[in-house]
Design a protein around this motif. Structure first.
Motif, mmCIF file in Angstrom:
data_model
loop_
_atom_site.group_PDB
_atom_site.id
_atom_site.type_symbol
_atom_site.label_atom_id
_atom_site.label_comp_id
_atom_site.label_asym_id
_atom_site.label_seq_id
_atom_site.Cartn_x
_atom_site.Cartn_y
_atom_site.Cartn_z
ATOM 1 N N ARG A 1 0.780 -1.020 -0.293
ATOM 2 C CA ARG A 1 0.510 -0.318 0.049
ATOM 3 C C ARG A 1 0.585 1.091 -0.041
ATOM 4 O O ARG A 1 0.503 1.973 -0.722
ATOM 5 C CB ARG A 1 -0.779 -0.340 0.973
ATOM 6 N N PHE A 2 1.814 1.449 0.500
ATOM 7 C CA PHE A 2 2.778 2.371 0.779
ATOM 8 C C PHE A 2 3.393 2.876 -0.490
ATOM 9 O O PHE A 2 3.285 3.916 -1.137
ATOM 10 C CB PHE A 2 3.614 1.936 2.249
ATOM 11 N N TRP A 3 3.981 1.110 -0.934
ATOM 12 C CA TRP A 3 4.792 1.544 -2.446
ATOM 13 C C TRP A 3 3.572 2.236 -3.268
ATOM 14 O O TRP A 3 3.735 3.142 -4.703
ATOM 15 C CB TRP A 3 4.701 0.041 -2.922
ATOM 16 N N ASN A 4 2.616 2.096 -3.615
ATOM 17 C CA ASN A 4 0.918 1.698 -3.949
ATOM 18 C C ASN A 4 0.655 3.205 -4.153
ATOM 19 O O ASN A 4 0.269 4.168 -5.231
ATOM 20 C CB ASN A 4 -0.198 1.444 -3.824
ATOM 21 N N GLY A 5 0.889 3.826 -2.755
ATOM 22 C CA GLY A 5 0.859 5.315 -3.114
ATOM 23 C C GLY A 5 1.372 6.361 -3.674
ATOM 24 O O GLY A 5 1.560 6.779 -3.985
ATOM 25 N N HIS A 6 2.868 5.867 -3.245
ATOM 26 C CA HIS A 6 3.850 6.536 -3.803
ATOM 27 C C HIS A 6 3.848 6.803 -5.371
ATOM 28 O O HIS A 6 4.646 7.911 -5.998
ATOM 29 C CB HIS A 6 4.899 6.233 -3.366
ATOM 30 N N VAL A 7 3.667 5.422 -5.983
ATOM 31 C CA VAL A 7 3.620 5.353 -7.314
ATOM 32 C C VAL A 7 2.221 6.302 -8.058
ATOM 33 O O VAL A 7 2.439 6.812 -9.288
ATOM 34 C CB VAL A 7 3.559 3.764 -7.735
#
Length: 102
Positions: free
Chosen positions: A59-65
């Motif tokens: 979720r953290f990575w998805n938010g940044h992408v």
């Protein structure tokens, strides 16, 4: 392999399903080496915690992408393309009767 457990058939007959080598060799023996319910619960909780950490990382990575795509000059087109692809994939999975989340 499942831990040792009893199976009861329609006639009420109980059959021991061995889950460890000790019970395979001696079904009536008391030296079952299967993990206790407490150990199984602890292992399950550890697995849940691991999966939760993995999900939080995704979720953290998805938010940044997603933020990076929105900030891109072609971000709207990219997001619309992604939405079309997801919709087409979901429709194809439904047609094939597959789980759309996999």
């Amino acid at each position: 392999m499942l831990p040792c457990h009893w199976h009861e058939d329609r006639d009420g007959e109980r059959i021991l399903i061995p889950g460890c080598a000790a019970r395979v060799q001696d079904p009536d023996g008391d030296d079952c080496t299967c993990p206790s319910l407490a150990k199984q619960l602890e292992a399950a909780r550890e697995e849940i915690a691991r999966l939760q950490r993995e999900l939080n990382g995704a979720r953290f990575w998805n938010g940044h992408v997603t933020a990076a795509v929105h900030a891109h000059r072609d971000g709207l087109d990219i997001m619309q393309n992604a939405a079309r692809r997801a919709e087409a994939d979901t429709a194809a999975r439904k047609k094939a009767r597959l789980d759309p989340t996999r």
